[in-house]
Design a protein around this motif. Structure first.
Motif, short mmCIF file in Angstrom:
data_model
loop_
_atom_site.label_atom_id
_atom_site.label_comp_id
_atom_site.label_asym_id
_atom_site.label_seq_id
_atom_site.Cartn_x
_atom_site.Cartn_y
_atom_site.Cartn_z
N GLU A 29 0.81 -1.22 0.00
CA GLU A 29 0.00 0.00 0.00
C GLU A 29 0.85 1.28 0.00
O GLU A 29 0.51 2.23 -0.70
N HIS A 32 1.79 1.86 -3.52
CA HIS A 32 0.63 2.32 -4.29
C HIS A 32 0.37 3.80 -4.04
O HIS A 32 0.00 4.54 -4.96
N GLU A 33 0.55 4.22 -2.81
CA GLU A 33 0.37 5.65 -2.49
C GLU A 33 1.43 6.49 -3.21
O GLU A 33 1.12 7.58 -3.70
N ARG A 34 2.67 6.00 -3.28
CA ARG A 34 3.70 6.73 -4.03
C ARG A 34 3.30 6.85 -5.51
O ARG A 34 3.50 7.89 -6.13
N ARG A 36 0.18 6.81 -6.77
CA ARG A 36 -0.93 7.76 -6.87
C ARG A 36 -0.44 9.19 -6.74
O ARG A 36 -0.88 10.09 -7.47
N SER A 37 0.48 9.41 -5.83
CA SER A 37 1.01 10.75 -5.62
C SER A 37 1.77 11.24 -6.85
O SER A 37 1.59 12.39 -7.29
#
Length: 67
Positions: A29, A32-34, A36-37
């Motif tokens: 996760e 995945h946040e990296r 999306r960012s």
């Protein structure tokens, strides 16, 4: 094709040892946040998988459209 589909395709073709990072990526996760960012900031996201002779560079780029 989505990057998730491509990671799955490549991972399925690699030997178990080399596929492990790809399998881990599906549950990572923070990674995945990296992604999306980076995409939200207009940057490309690249994920790499390796085997003994090849580097697979899987990327996603923002298109300027939302789903």
């Amino acid at each position: 094709m989505e990057i998730r589909d491509r990671v799955r395709n490549v991972t399925d073709q690699l030997d178990r040892h080399y596929a492990a990072p790809g399998r881990h990526w599906f549950l990572d996760e923070p990674e995945h946040e990296r992604a999306r960012s980076a995409l939200a900031q207009g940057e490309a996201y690249v994920f790499r998988l390796y085997d003994t002779t090849t580097c697979y560079m899987l990327s996603a780029r923002p298109t300027g459209r939302t789903r």
